[in-house]
Design a protein around this motif. Structure first.
Motif, short mmCIF file in Angstrom:
data_model
loop_
_atom_site.label_atom_id
_atom_site.label_comp_id
_atom_site.label_asym_id
_atom_site.label_seq_id
_atom_site.Cartn_x
_atom_site.Cartn_y
_atom_site.Cartn_z
N GLN A 34 11.00 58.99 28.36
CA GLN A 34 10.72 58.19 27.16
C GLN A 34 9.94 59.01 26.13
OE1 GLN A 34 8.51 54.54 27.68
NE2 GLN A 34 8.89 53.88 25.57
N ARG A 35 9.09 59.91 26.60
CA ARG A 35 8.37 60.78 25.65
C ARG A 35 9.37 61.47 24.72
NH1 ARG A 35 4.23 64.12 29.65
NH2 ARG A 35 2.40 62.79 29.36
N THR A 36 10.41 62.04 25.32
CA THR A 36 11.39 62.78 24.53
C THR A 36 12.19 61.84 23.64
OG1 THR A 36 11.50 64.30 26.40
CG2 THR A 36 13.15 64.59 24.68
N VAL A 39 10.15 61.04 20.56
CA VAL A 39 10.14 62.13 19.57
C VAL A 39 11.49 62.22 18.85
CG1 VAL A 39 9.97 64.65 19.31
CG2 VAL A 39 8.31 63.41 20.72
N LEU A 40 12.58 62.11 19.60
CA LEU A 40 13.92 62.13 18.98
C LEU A 40 14.04 61.02 17.93
CD1 LEU A 40 15.96 62.77 22.23
CD2 LEU A 40 16.09 64.23 20.21
N ASN A 41 13.59 59.83 18.28
CA ASN A 41 13.69 58.70 17.36
C ASN A 41 12.72 58.84 16.18
OD1 ASN A 41 15.48 56.19 18.31
ND2 ASN A 41 14.77 57.29 20.11
N ALA A 42 11.50 59.28 16.46
CA ALA A 42 10.51 59.41 15.39
C ALA A 42 10.94 60.42 14.35
CB ALA A 42 9.16 59.82 15.98
N ALA A 210 9.75 53.95 16.35
CA ALA A 210 10.24 54.72 17.50
C ALA A 210 9.86 54.03 18.81
CB ALA A 210 9.68 56.14 17.47
N VAL A 211 8.67 53.46 18.86
CA VAL A 211 8.25 52.72 20.05
C VAL A 211 9.15 51.51 20.26
CG1 VAL A 211 6.40 51.26 21.00
CG2 VAL A 211 5.85 53.52 20.06
N LYS A 212 9.40 50.77 19.17
CA LYS A 212 10.27 49.59 19.27
C LYS A 212 11.68 49.96 19.73
CE LYS A 212 7.98 46.73 15.76
NZ LYS A 212 8.11 46.12 14.42
N ALA A 213 12.15 51.13 19.29
CA ALA A 213 13.52 51.56 19.61
C ALA A 213 13.68 52.02 21.05
CB ALA A 213 13.93 52.70 18.67
N THR A 214 12.58 52.37 21.72
CA THR A 214 12.70 52.96 23.06
C THR A 214 12.13 52.08 24.17
OG1 THR A 214 10.59 54.13 22.85
CG2 THR A 214 12.57 55.32 22.14
#
Length: 239
Positions: A34-36, A39-42, A210-214
């Motif tokens: 999820q970390r990655t 970052v991808l989404n952000a 990004a948090v909401k998306a993941t």
């Protein structure tokens, strides 16, 4: 591709990584992966996801990453990068738009040191629930976790900023977030105790796109972790 079912041993090798994309080998409920994804989404990077069955890994995946771990990145040129902090720093360097790591070498080193400290916190998220299930007294472990979270609260209070790297989200926030997202799943919410700044940080993080998306719901996490504890992890839960 991020909602596709996981690839197990015997599954066909995915096609080449499309030009202009990067591929993430992942597992939907893994906090390290999820970390990655954060970052991808952000950073708004175009990527596709191949989810891996971590109990029955395909041979072709082990050829790419002999450690068999997620997250693993692959570029169209066939370059392979793994380990969550390394993948995230790689993405920040290769895709310079919206930098997440500070440009100052000292500030960057500070974030890496904080991440090193946080790596001593994450084991509690597994030790405490496991101890409970085994009927052990986990009060000592809970007290230690409370102490470590109180220290994070103190760090944030001393900085007088909204996030750990300033008044906007930076890399260190994303590196720590997945475990805070799972506090309720592991029934560790009470360990936040009197940490007002950390609670405010958590609320701010929940507003981040990004948090909401993941993220997944607590009910989804709980269902997955129950299957994991029972020895039959349902990596495709909810699909």
């Amino acid at each position: 591709m991020s909602t596709e079912k996981c690839f197990a041993n015997g599954s066909a090798t995915p096609g080449p990584v499309p030009k202009g994309h990067i591929r993430l080998y992942s597992m939907r409920f893994c906090p390290f992966a999820q970390r990655t994804r954060l970052v991808l989404n952000a950073k708004g990077i175009t990527y596709d996801t191949v989810n891996i069955h971590l109990k029955d890994k395909p041979d072709w995946f082990l050829e790419k990453n002999p450690l068999g771990l997620v997250p693993t990145l692959e570029t169209p040129a066939g370059e392979v990068i793994y380990e969550s902090p390394i993948t995230c720093e790689y993405l920040d360097e290769v895709y310079p738009e919206k930098k997440l790591l500070p440009s100052s070498p000292f500030a960057k080193a500070q974030q890496k040191m904080m991440l090193e400290h946080f790596s001593k916190v994450t084991p509690y998220f597994y030790k405490i629930p496991m101890g409970r299930r085994n009927g052990e007294d986990v009060s000592g472990l809970e007290a230690e976790l409370k102490e470590k979270l109180a220290k994070l609260n103190e760090d944030l209070a001393n900085k007088k900023t909204k996030f750990f790297g300033g008044d906007s989200i930076t890399m260190i926030d994303y590196m720590m977030w997945p475990w805070f997202e799972r506090l309720e799943t592991f029934e560790l919410q009470h360990c936040l105790g009197s940490t007002p700044e950390l609670k405010k940080w958590t609320a701010r993080m929940l507003e981040d796109p990004a948090v909401k998306a993941t993220m997944y719901s607590t009910d989804t996490y709980k269902a997955f972790y129950k299957s994991y504890v029972d020895g039959k992890p349902d990596y495709d839960y909810g699909l």
